[in-house]
Write an enzyme that holds these catalytic residues in place. Sequence first.
Site, PDB file in Angstrom:
ATOM      1  N   HIS A 465       0.813  -1.215   0.000  1.00  0.00           N
ATOM      2  CA  HIS A 465       0.000   0.000   0.000  1.00  0.00           C
ATOM      3  C   HIS A 465       0.852   1.273   0.000  1.00  0.00           C
ATOM      4  O   HIS A 465       0.580   2.193   0.785  1.00  0.00           O
ATOM      5  CB  HIS A 465      -0.943  -0.003   1.212  1.00  0.00           C
ATOM      6  CG  HIS A 465      -1.903  -1.148   1.209  1.00  0.00           C
ATOM      7  ND1 HIS A 465      -2.473  -1.668   2.341  1.00  0.00           N
ATOM      8  CD2 HIS A 465      -2.399  -1.886   0.174  1.00  0.00           C
ATOM      9  CE1 HIS A 465      -3.260  -2.671   2.024  1.00  0.00           C
ATOM     10  NE2 HIS A 465      -3.241  -2.837   0.720  1.00  0.00           N
TER      11      HIS A 465
HETATM   12  C1  FAD Z   1       0.059  -7.349  -5.113  1.00  0.00           C
HETATM   13  C2  FAD Z   1      -0.861  -6.267  -4.623  1.00  0.00           C
HETATM   14  C3  FAD Z   1      -1.934  -6.620  -3.793  1.00  0.00           C
HETATM   15  C4  FAD Z   1      -2.801  -5.625  -3.333  1.00  0.00           C
HETATM   16  N1  FAD Z   1      -3.944  -5.999  -2.662  1.00  0.00           N
HETATM   17  C5  FAD Z   1      -4.906  -5.067  -2.467  1.00  0.00           C
HETATM   18  C6  FAD Z   1      -6.198  -5.455  -2.027  1.00  0.00           C
HETATM   19  O1  FAD Z   1      -6.501  -6.637  -1.835  1.00  0.00           O
HETATM   20  N2  FAD Z   1      -7.130  -4.480  -1.855  1.00  0.00           N
HETATM   21  C7  FAD Z   1      -6.844  -3.167  -2.079  1.00  0.00           C
HETATM   22  O2  FAD Z   1      -7.710  -2.318  -1.855  1.00  0.00           O
HETATM   23  N3  FAD Z   1      -5.635  -2.775  -2.483  1.00  0.00           N
HETATM   24  C8  FAD Z   1      -4.676  -3.689  -2.728  1.00  0.00           C
HETATM   25  N4  FAD Z   1      -3.486  -3.304  -3.262  1.00  0.00           N
HETATM   26  C9  FAD Z   1      -3.221  -1.874  -3.446  1.00  0.00           C
HETATM   27  C10 FAD Z   1      -4.032  -1.221  -4.555  1.00  0.00           C
HETATM   28  O3  FAD Z   1      -4.321  -2.126  -5.590  1.00  0.00           O
HETATM   29  C11 FAD Z   1      -3.254  -0.006  -5.062  1.00  0.00           C
HETATM   30  O4  FAD Z   1      -2.954   0.816  -3.955  1.00  0.00           O
HETATM   31  C12 FAD Z   1      -4.039   0.812  -6.074  1.00  0.00           C
HETATM   32  O5  FAD Z   1      -4.460  -0.016  -7.128  1.00  0.00           O
HETATM   33  C13 FAD Z   1      -3.162   1.945  -6.590  1.00  0.00           C
HETATM   34  O6  FAD Z   1      -3.853   2.649  -7.570  1.00  0.00           O
HETATM   35  P1  FAD Z   1      -3.133   3.776  -8.408  1.00  0.00           P
HETATM   36  O7  FAD Z   1      -4.181   4.415  -9.255  1.00  0.00           O
HETATM   37  O8  FAD Z   1      -2.340   4.653  -7.505  1.00  0.00           O
HETATM   38  O9  FAD Z   1      -2.061   3.039  -9.328  1.00  0.00           O
HETATM   39  P2  FAD Z   1      -2.059   1.701 -10.185  1.00  0.00           P
HETATM   40  O10 FAD Z   1      -3.359   1.011 -10.112  1.00  0.00           O
HETATM   41  O11 FAD Z   1      -0.849   0.949  -9.801  1.00  0.00           O
HETATM   42  O12 FAD Z   1      -1.915   2.247 -11.674  1.00  0.00           O
HETATM   43  C14 FAD Z   1      -0.773   2.848 -12.213  1.00  0.00           C
HETATM   44  C15 FAD Z   1      -0.717   2.529 -13.693  1.00  0.00           C
HETATM   45  O13 FAD Z   1       0.250   3.380 -14.315  1.00  0.00           O
HETATM   46  C16 FAD Z   1       0.980   2.616 -15.249  1.00  0.00           C
HETATM   47  N5  FAD Z   1       2.278   3.266 -15.442  1.00  0.00           N
HETATM   48  C17 FAD Z   1       3.227   3.508 -14.514  1.00  0.00           C
HETATM   49  N6  FAD Z   1       4.290   4.107 -15.058  1.00  0.00           N
HETATM   50  C18 FAD Z   1       4.014   4.264 -16.373  1.00  0.00           C
HETATM   51  C19 FAD Z   1       4.738   4.826 -17.462  1.00  0.00           C
HETATM   52  N7  FAD Z   1       5.945   5.328 -17.313  1.00  0.00           N
HETATM   53  N8  FAD Z   1       4.140   4.827 -18.678  1.00  0.00           N
HETATM   54  C20 FAD Z   1       2.891   4.314 -18.851  1.00  0.00           C
HETATM   55  N9  FAD Z   1       2.177   3.755 -17.855  1.00  0.00           N
HETATM   56  C21 FAD Z   1       2.737   3.741 -16.617  1.00  0.00           C
HETATM   57  C22 FAD Z   1       1.088   1.256 -14.592  1.00  0.00           C
HETATM   58  O14 FAD Z   1       1.467   0.246 -15.492  1.00  0.00           O
HETATM   59  C23 FAD Z   1      -0.302   1.100 -14.000  1.00  0.00           C
HETATM   60  O15 FAD Z   1      -1.186   0.523 -14.909  1.00  0.00           O
HETATM   61  C24 FAD Z   1      -2.565  -4.261  -3.686  1.00  0.00           C
HETATM   62  C25 FAD Z   1      -1.494  -3.920  -4.497  1.00  0.00           C
HETATM   63  C26 FAD Z   1      -0.653  -4.904  -4.976  1.00  0.00           C
HETATM   64  C27 FAD Z   1       0.476  -4.515  -5.872  1.00  0.00           C
END
Ligand code: FAD
Length: 549
Positions: A465
Amino acid sequence: MQADFVIIGSGSAGSAMAYRLSEDGKHSVIVIEAGGSDIGPFIQMPGALAWPMSMKRYNWGYLSEPEPNLDNRRITAPRGKVLGGSSSINGLVYVRGHAEDYNRWEELGASGWAYADVLPYFKRMETSQGGEVGWRGTDGPLHVRRGPVTNPLFHAFIKAGNQAGFETTDDYNGSKQEGFGLMEQTIHNGRRWSAANAYLRPAMKRKNVEVVYGFANRVVIENGRAVGVEISRRGKTEVIRANREVIVAASSFNSPKLLMLSGIGPAEHLKEMGIEVKVDRPGVGANLQDHMEFYFQQVSTKPVSLYSWLPWFWQGVAGAQWLMTKGGLGASNQFEACAFLRSAPGVKQPDIQFHFLPVAISYDGKAAAKSHGFQVHVGYNLSKSRGNVTLRSSDPKDDPVIRFNYMSHPEDWEKFRHCVRLTREIFAQKAFDDYRGPEIQPGEAVQSDAEIDAFLRQHLESAYHPCGTCRMGRADDPMTVVDPECRVIGVEGLRVADSSIFPHVTYGNLNGPSIMTGEKAADHILGKTPLPRSNQEPWINPRAEISDR
Ligand SMILES: Cc1cc2nc3c(=O)[nH]c(=O)nc-3n(C[C@H](O)[C@H](O)[C@H](O)COP(=O)(O)OP(=O)(O)OC[C@H]3O[C@@H](n4cnc5c(N)ncnc54)[C@H](O)[C@@H]3O)c2cc1C
């Protein structure tokens, strides 16, 4: 190529924004995603959750630098690199967070993000099955449900909490978070309900939304304004122009990395990396927070756990059943019971989280106990330790340098020792008498503070997280990166909206709060009046001052 809004990242927040920004058909949206397709059972089958997080194809696969307080171990820091981002590789657990989390955000300068402000957005995004009437959404894109709860160990866990004198809750995402209860899952019709399935796929059916598979190198800034994004794809470098705005939603490691590569960040560090400084913002990459957890595992004397399903043959049977019917074991993440507890009298909101699992196994599925068993993933969720994300070099292809600085606050040790002892107390309740065998981990021999600390140094893991590295706050706070409308301070036409803008980690898993951030940011980007504030008051334990239960 050009669009009104260019979003970097198709993850939890990025997908929600793509959906909302394109909803009225007036604006064009391009989403840039470095990963590939999310099609296939590894991602779509909830029970296969241990797979995508272990696959290079779907995971950025970062590791922290050696963590000094954890015997210099390098801690795995997965992030989704696929359509749907981390919501496509996560554990599918759904938690909104506690009301106090968002009130704290506002206190830290994120005005307009208090619980009363964000609750309407949580409702807008959800379709809840079985949640508390009046507190939950009924027609949003994100379907949330409870598991079938057929395994008797789930019931034993909730009963044990009750026997130990703790609260129970019928809906921890409703008015009352504190207590033991059934866990919620982002699963719909037996499939992982990632942000891609909930938001992006429906948005992609619109004429005004396009996903471009490419790797964003940097934001192009001309005369103080973000005008596009430089990407690499198929061996070529090109620029996607933004008529109105660029929105960075690349998550807590890659969003600060992208800002720094674009010249926005701590001036000294950028100069060291040979990057021209466009805006000196020392907060970029700072304030890294995360949750840690360990697995507390116990042998089950009755053969009721999922251990029988671990051999390949039975996994194949479960997989085949899911493929044919979208039902059976494959249709659940198996996190079906949980608890949100306060660590001590005087603590106002829950700060220790338990995920119960009816099998003793590591999160990534690689290390399973050799017998029937059960476990909780347990952790203290409001740590004061802070780390940072910096650049390794000016080459966009290099991984960022991640220093969590875990367990650097003395309180963390006290709280995590309490987690060990508290779990023992819960597993010792009558409800487990029929199931309780020897303790697998930490093990009965681990009793003194020193023994527990040694165990923790070896066994604490990230709960995945990370957040806070492009902190939202008051525009006059030098450590703020974005203002409460998610605008990057010092640059026109550029926003960040994802888990990196959280001023403080929320209590619980971060997918829900990240989607909510995308939902609310979209309204700010479109210049809409935010949804009316809620006047619903969450339940606070009346005994909070005198008791931990
Ligand atoms: C293994 C794991 C288990 C988890 N379990 C849970 C759970 O059970 N429940 C829960 O609520 N949360 C869980 N989480 C946490 C939650 O999923 C994340 O905190 C949340 O999805 C983050 O959202 P975000 O929008 O910040 O980024 P993300 O959903 O990570 O999205 C970022 C996106 O940007 C893209 N990106 C990054 N850099 C670039 C670039 N340079 N060029 C183009 N694209 C790029 C990535 O590929 C990705 O698709 C978990 C996370 C992980 C990794």
